[in-house]
Design an enzyme around this catalytic site. Structure first.
Site, PDB file in Angstrom:
ATOM      1  N   LYS A 156     126.315  92.033  86.561  1.00 42.59           N
ATOM      2  CA  LYS A 156     125.723  91.617  87.838  1.00 42.59           C
ATOM      3  C   LYS A 156     125.893  90.126  88.099  1.00 42.59           C
ATOM      4  CE  LYS A 156     122.579  95.451  88.556  1.00 42.59           C
ATOM      5  NZ  LYS A 156     121.183  95.944  88.616  1.00 42.59           N
ATOM      6  N   ARG A 196     121.349 100.339  81.266  1.00 43.49           N
ATOM      7  CA  ARG A 196     122.350 100.935  82.154  1.00 43.49           C
ATOM      8  C   ARG A 196     123.559 100.010  82.162  1.00 43.49           C
ATOM      9  NH1 ARG A 196     123.924 100.482  87.428  1.00 43.49           N
ATOM     10  NH2 ARG A 196     124.445 102.403  88.512  1.00 43.49           N
TER      11      ARG A 196
END
Ligand code: PT1
Length: 259
Positions: A204, A238
């Site tokens: 991210k 995740r």
């Protein structure tokens, strides 16, 4: 939890079949590498992304779920906010619902409750299209924690048993780097709730902000964050890079255990 995005590849001219074949091979690879869950999503929720229709999302994910459950034998989680997709996905064999909207979409709470599978409730400020415009919190940890506990209480009132509810602070979903860091450091506080904690941080923007690296160069940063999240008590991480993350978690676990 290994990530399987099934948003079409605009550079491939083979249409859905090429994408499907690639998706199945990717899922098999993640299973081989030691993933415990495959998270399948047909609508991107990264910053600036746009919604897709129910029909489009169903077309993308439903044929794949059955195949991937059959081929990998792993539990599949469906990453969706749409009640129609939740229902069809569980009918096709999905064993978990992962909703970045925390079941706030009209009909989602009732539909999820009727499926009798675990649900992951994530915090997001705003919507994917605008969430990074100007994220603001007075007390990010308090607000995210209050939101998740309130959503979990709604789920329990709707008949979802406590042991089927997971929570996720939603890294990168309407948060500045400062907010994300504060939330990460507060993982133990989320872990102290009755609900297992899911952490999604792989590749991210915050990894880019911390390292100065582009999205394809964020592996080491992402692994570091996954290990620290697990150490802080997160139940599920995740990730895109299952093989590397599983190795890192194995080593960290062995070098820390008391026996
Ligand atoms: C997540 C998550 C998710 N993230 C759960 N589901 C995405 N439970 C999709 C960026 O800052 O963290 N938890 N499903 C992907 N969303 C993003 C958000 C991708 C932000 C990238 C960024 O780059």
């Amino acid at each position: 939890m290994g990530i399987l995005n099934v948003t079409p590849d605009s550079f491939s001219d083979g249409g859905l079949w090429v994408d499907r074949d690639r998706a199945i091979r990717h899922a098999m690879g993640m299973a081989q590498a030691g993933a415990d869950i495959i998270d399948i999503g047909g609508e991107s929720t990264r910053p600036g992304s746009l919604a897709v229709s129910v029909e489009q999302e169903l077309d993308r994910v439903i044929p794949l779920i059955e195949l991937i459950v059959g081929e990998t034998g792993l539990p599949v989680s469906i990453d969706t906010g749409k009640p129609e997709v939740m229902q069809a996905a569980v009918s096709a064999g999905a064993g978990m619902i992962n909703d970045v909207y925390a079941l706030r979409t009209e009909g989602a709470l009732e539909t999820a409750a009727a499926q009798n599978v675990p649900v992951c409730l994530m915090h997001m400020q705003g919507r994917p299209g605008n969430m990074q415009h100007k994220p603001e919190f007075e007390d990010v940890v308090g607000e995210v924690s209050d939101f998740l506990l309130a959503r979990a209480a709604c789920c329990e009132r709707a008949g979802i048993p406590q042991q089927n509810i997971l929570i996720d602070p939603g890294f990168g979903f309407g948060k500045t780097l400062r907010h994300n860091i504060d939330l990460f450091k507060a993982i133990p506080r989320f872990v102290a709730t009755p609900y297992p904690v899911v952490v999604g941080i792989s590749r991210k923007t915050m990894m880019g902000q911390l390292t100065g690296k582009s999205v394809g160069q964020r592996l080491a940063g992402s692994i570091s964050a996954a290990v620290l999240a697990a150490q802080a008590g997160a139940a599920i991480v995740r990730v895109h890079d299952v093989d590397e993350t599983v190795d890192a978690l194995k080593v960290a676990r062995e070098l820390q255990s008391d026996h």
